[in-house]
Enzyme design. Structure first.
Site, PDB file in Angstrom:
ATOM      1  N   GLY A  64      42.465  52.344  38.994  1.00 34.73           N
ATOM      2  CA  GLY A  64      42.219  53.257  40.099  1.00 34.73           C
ATOM      3  C   GLY A  64      40.815  53.818  40.014  1.00 34.73           C
ATOM      4  O   GLY A  64      40.248  53.942  38.923  1.00 34.73           O
ATOM      5  N   GLN A  74      34.161  59.625  41.591  1.00 33.75           N
ATOM      6  CA  GLN A  74      33.759  59.146  40.270  1.00 33.75           C
ATOM      7  C   GLN A  74      32.461  58.352  40.307  1.00 33.75           C
ATOM      8  O   GLN A  74      31.834  58.139  39.271  1.00 33.75           O
ATOM      9  CB  GLN A  74      34.861  58.279  39.658  1.00 33.75           C
ATOM     10  CG  GLN A  74      36.114  59.046  39.313  1.00 33.75           C
ATOM     11  CD  GLN A  74      37.191  58.119  38.811  1.00 33.75           C
ATOM     12  OE1 GLN A  74      37.988  57.614  39.587  1.00 33.75           O
ATOM     13  NE2 GLN A  74      37.190  57.870  37.505  1.00 33.75           N
ATOM     14  N   LEU A  86      38.504  56.232  33.798  1.00 32.49           N
ATOM     15  CA  LEU A  86      37.184  55.605  33.679  1.00 32.49           C
ATOM     16  C   LEU A  86      36.081  56.647  33.489  1.00 32.49           C
ATOM     17  O   LEU A  86      35.031  56.335  32.943  1.00 32.49           O
ATOM     18  CB  LEU A  86      36.893  54.740  34.911  1.00 32.49           C
ATOM     19  CG  LEU A  86      37.839  53.550  35.108  1.00 32.49           C
ATOM     20  CD1 LEU A  86      37.521  52.827  36.414  1.00 32.49           C
ATOM     21  CD2 LEU A  86      37.770  52.602  33.926  1.00 32.49           C
ATOM     22  N   HIS A 108      46.625  61.027  40.123  1.00 27.59           N
ATOM     23  CA  HIS A 108      45.445  61.099  39.256  1.00 27.59           C
ATOM     24  C   HIS A 108      44.175  60.972  40.095  1.00 27.59           C
ATOM     25  O   HIS A 108      43.235  61.755  39.938  1.00 27.59           O
ATOM     26  CB  HIS A 108      45.538  59.969  38.221  1.00 27.59           C
ATOM     27  CG  HIS A 108      44.368  59.847  37.324  1.00 27.59           C
ATOM     28  ND1 HIS A 108      44.428  60.156  35.983  1.00 27.59           N
ATOM     29  CD2 HIS A 108      43.097  59.415  37.547  1.00 27.59           C
ATOM     30  CE1 HIS A 108      43.232  59.935  35.439  1.00 27.59           C
ATOM     31  NE2 HIS A 108      42.420  59.476  36.367  1.00 27.59           N
ATOM     32  N   GLU A 109      44.147  59.988  41.008  1.00 29.16           N
ATOM     33  CA  GLU A 109      42.952  59.777  41.830  1.00 29.16           C
ATOM     34  C   GLU A 109      42.771  60.892  42.851  1.00 29.16           C
ATOM     35  O   GLU A 109      41.641  61.300  43.133  1.00 29.16           O
ATOM     36  CB  GLU A 109      43.002  58.412  42.520  1.00 29.16           C
ATOM     37  CG  GLU A 109      43.078  57.223  41.573  1.00 29.16           C
ATOM     38  CD  GLU A 109      42.011  57.188  40.491  1.00 29.16           C
ATOM     39  OE1 GLU A 109      40.899  57.723  40.694  1.00 29.16           O
ATOM     40  OE2 GLU A 109      42.280  56.638  39.408  1.00 29.16           O
TER      41      GLU A 109
END
Length: 169
Positions: free
Chosen positions: A46, A51, A93, A134-135
């Site tokens: 994801g 990000q 990430l 989460h995203e």
């Protein structure tokens, strides 16, 4: 398509709340393509636009083993369908090399636009539900480390700051 640099904790730009996408156009579709390429290369399951320092409400996800189920969520909104909470070991990430147990609802409804601008909704459970939450946190300026103890968060921050200083030399 292009590989894009991924911001790493504790970069303050990760705390920026993303703005809604007002039009799904060629620029957004190019962003989506670049995000998939970056996510698969990283490798991850994801990636939120936040990000990569693009503060628009765009998320790409593919939880399949063979990268065959790419999903796009533009302006996602979620509702919790089951109050039962589940524990998952999450990584990120933007927090490379660290995994911690996070507690989240295991069944949600998500409403969003796809890469063509068409509205859709789904009711994922398990890993996909966790990944979407989460995203979505990223789009709201949060990281999974915000869901763990301050001690663990401080430890992770110190280790990543040390790594970033070593890389800058």
């Amino acid at each position: 398509m292009a590989l894009l640099p991924i911001l790493e904790f504790p970069d303050p730009r990760l705390r920026t709340v993303a703005k809604p996408v007002t039009e799904v156009d060629d620029n957004i579709r190019r962003l989506i393509d670049d995000m998939f390429e970056t996510m698969y290369h990283a490798p991850g399951i994801g990636l939120a636009a936040s990000q990569i320092n693009v503060h628009k409400r765009v998320v790409v996800i593919d939880v399949s083993e063979d990268k065959s189920q790419p999903l796009v969520f533009i302006n996602p909104e979620i509702d919790v369908l089951d109050a039962e909470l589940n524990e998952y070991d999450e990584g990120c990430l933007s927090v490379p090399g660290f995994y911690e147990t996070v507690v989240r609802p295991g069944h949600i409804r998500v409403k969003a636009l796809d890469a063509t601008g068409k509205a859709f909704e789904m009711e994922p459970q398990g890993l996909l539900a966790v990944c979407i939450q989460h995203e979505l946190d990223h789009l709201n300026g949060k990281l999974f480390v915000d869901h763990i103890s301050p001690f663990k968060r401080t430890r992770i921050r110190a280790k990543l700051e040390k790594k970033h200083k070593a890389e800058a030399r």
